[in-house]
Design a protein around this motif. Structure first.
Motif, PDB file in Angstrom:
ATOM      1  N   TYR A  70     -13.196  11.473 -24.337  1.00 54.01           N
ATOM      2  CA  TYR A  70     -13.072  12.889 -24.006  1.00 54.01           C
ATOM      3  C   TYR A  70     -13.869  13.194 -22.743  1.00 54.01           C
ATOM      4  O   TYR A  70     -14.876  12.556 -22.450  1.00 54.01           O
ATOM      5  N   PHE A 103     -13.822  21.902 -23.383  1.00 48.04           N
ATOM      6  CA  PHE A 103     -12.992  20.711 -23.455  1.00 48.04           C
ATOM      7  C   PHE A 103     -12.082  20.619 -22.235  1.00 48.04           C
ATOM      8  O   PHE A 103     -11.501  21.619 -21.812  1.00 48.04           O
ATOM      9  N   SER A 117      -4.114  12.491 -24.854  1.00 44.81           N
ATOM     10  CA  SER A 117      -3.700  13.030 -26.140  1.00 44.81           C
ATOM     11  C   SER A 117      -3.556  14.544 -26.090  1.00 44.81           C
ATOM     12  O   SER A 117      -2.636  15.106 -26.673  1.00 44.81           O
ATOM     13  N   ARG A 139     -10.106   9.137 -34.781  1.00 47.51           N
ATOM     14  CA  ARG A 139      -9.392  10.273 -34.221  1.00 47.51           C
ATOM     15  C   ARG A 139      -9.627  11.498 -35.083  1.00 47.51           C
ATOM     16  O   ARG A 139      -9.932  11.413 -36.255  1.00 47.51           O
ATOM     17  N   GLY A 140      -9.458  12.626 -34.463  1.00 49.46           N
ATOM     18  CA  GLY A 140      -9.502  13.851 -35.230  1.00 49.46           C
ATOM     19  C   GLY A 140     -10.751  14.642 -34.962  1.00 49.46           C
ATOM     20  O   GLY A 140     -11.808  14.100 -34.644  1.00 49.46           O
ATOM     21  N   GLY A 141     -10.628  15.945 -35.098  1.00 49.78           N
ATOM     22  CA  GLY A 141     -11.764  16.809 -34.815  1.00 49.78           C
ATOM     23  C   GLY A 141     -12.867  16.713 -35.822  1.00 49.78           C
ATOM     24  O   GLY A 141     -13.912  17.330 -35.658  1.00 49.78           O
ATOM     25  N   ASP A 142     -12.672  15.935 -36.876  1.00 50.72           N
ATOM     26  CA  ASP A 142     -13.725  15.853 -37.888  1.00 50.72           C
ATOM     27  C   ASP A 142     -14.485  14.545 -37.807  1.00 50.72           C
ATOM     28  O   ASP A 142     -15.075  14.109 -38.780  1.00 50.72           O
ATOM     29  N   ASN A 143     -14.467  13.938 -36.637  1.00 44.36           N
ATOM     30  CA  ASN A 143     -15.238  12.719 -36.449  1.00 44.36           C
ATOM     31  C   ASN A 143     -16.213  12.900 -35.305  1.00 44.36           C
ATOM     32  O   ASN A 143     -15.890  13.491 -34.290  1.00 44.36           O
ATOM     33  N   GLU A 144     -17.404  12.361 -35.502  1.00 37.76           N
ATOM     34  CA  GLU A 144     -18.494  12.616 -34.578  1.00 37.76           C
ATOM     35  C   GLU A 144     -18.154  12.139 -33.180  1.00 37.76           C
ATOM     36  O   GLU A 144     -17.705  11.007 -32.975  1.00 37.76           O
ATOM     37  N   GLN A 145     -18.364  13.027 -32.238  1.00 36.32           N
ATOM     38  CA  GLN A 145     -18.222  12.694 -30.837  1.00 36.32           C
ATOM     39  C   GLN A 145     -19.614  12.504 -30.255  1.00 36.32           C
ATOM     40  O   GLN A 145     -20.484  13.357 -30.414  1.00 36.32           O
ATOM     41  N   PHE A 178     -21.894  12.154 -27.009  1.00 34.05           N
ATOM     42  CA  PHE A 178     -21.862  12.618 -25.631  1.00 34.05           C
ATOM     43  C   PHE A 178     -22.790  11.790 -24.743  1.00 34.05           C
ATOM     44  O   PHE A 178     -23.868  11.359 -25.160  1.00 34.05           O
TER      45      PHE A 178
END
Lengths: 113, 115
Positions: B33, B45, B55, B98-104, B106
């Motif tokens: 990202y 974002f 994506s 994948r998915g918004g519920d997985n830790e990104q 930075f």
């Protein structure tokens, strides 16, 4: 789309006090709500996150409370310390499954010794 | 502990010039990202990337922006013709799943200053 509203914009707390930051969201594809902590000149770092099959999650001095019906969640910092002074961002996923996070505007926390 | 790295830490450029911001995501992560943060504002974002394809992209990510994974480790953001309003901190992030519920996770960011 997703709107994440965060308050307050800034917060000053005495050492040992409780810091409370609130966020509200509109809609989301997932029940996953992270809080990020950012120190000056650094990137956001995940502090704590909740997947609300529970209404509260506690990690040390940090607690997330979640109210699904109200679409609100909050961060509580117990026994606040000067080292907690930072900017805190809440975030929420969007309406898709693709990983986009929407951030709140941030709360600048200052803890006085 | 694995971390996301970004180079350079600070980039100064003239308006209209092209810039390339570089990121090395965490090695076993598959989703990448770019976000940006204009001074004093929230993190926004820009784009997500998986399997050598975009994506999702935001309304900010117009034709002036492009992303690439030129090799197995780097992930780049190119701005073709910079504008004054592109001045911001640019953060790269990566996640294992994948998915918004997985830790990104930075990176430390690249401060871009457009003069």
């Amino acid at each position: 789309q997703q709107q994440v509203k965060q308050s307050p914009q800034s917060l000053i707390v005495q050492k040992g006090g409780i810091s409370i930051i609130n966020c509200a969201y509109e809609n989301t594809a997932f029940d996953y709500f992270p809080w990020y902590q950012q120190f000056p000149g650094k990137g956001p770092a995940l502090l704590i996150a909740i997947r609300p099959d529970v209404s509260e999650k506690k990690e040390g001095r940090f607690t997330i409370s979640f109210n699904k019906s109200a679409k609100q969640f909050s961060l509580h910092i117990m026994d606040s310390q000067p080292g907690d002074s930072a900017t805190y961002f809440c975030a929420a996923p969007g309406g898709s499954t693709l990983g986009r996070l929407y951030f709140g505007r941030g709360t600048q926390l200052t803890v006085w010794p | 502990e694995p971390e996301v790295t970004q180079t350079p830490s600070h980039q100064v450029t003239q308006m209209g010039q092209e810039v390339i911001l570089r990121c090395v995501p965490i090695s076993n992560h598959l989703y990448f990202y770019w976000y940006r943060q204009i001074l004093g504002q929230k993190v926004e974002f820009l784009v997500s990337f998986y399997n050598n394809e975009i994506s999702e992209k935001s309304e900010i990510f117009d034709d002036q922006f492009s992303v690439e994974r030129p090799d197995g480790s780097n992930f780049t953001l190119k701005i073709r013709s910079t504008k004054l309003e592109d001045s911001a901190m640019y953060f790269c992030a990566s996640s294992l799943l994948r998915g918004g519920d997985n830790e990104q996770f930075f990176g430390p960011g690249t401060r871009l200053t457009v003069l």
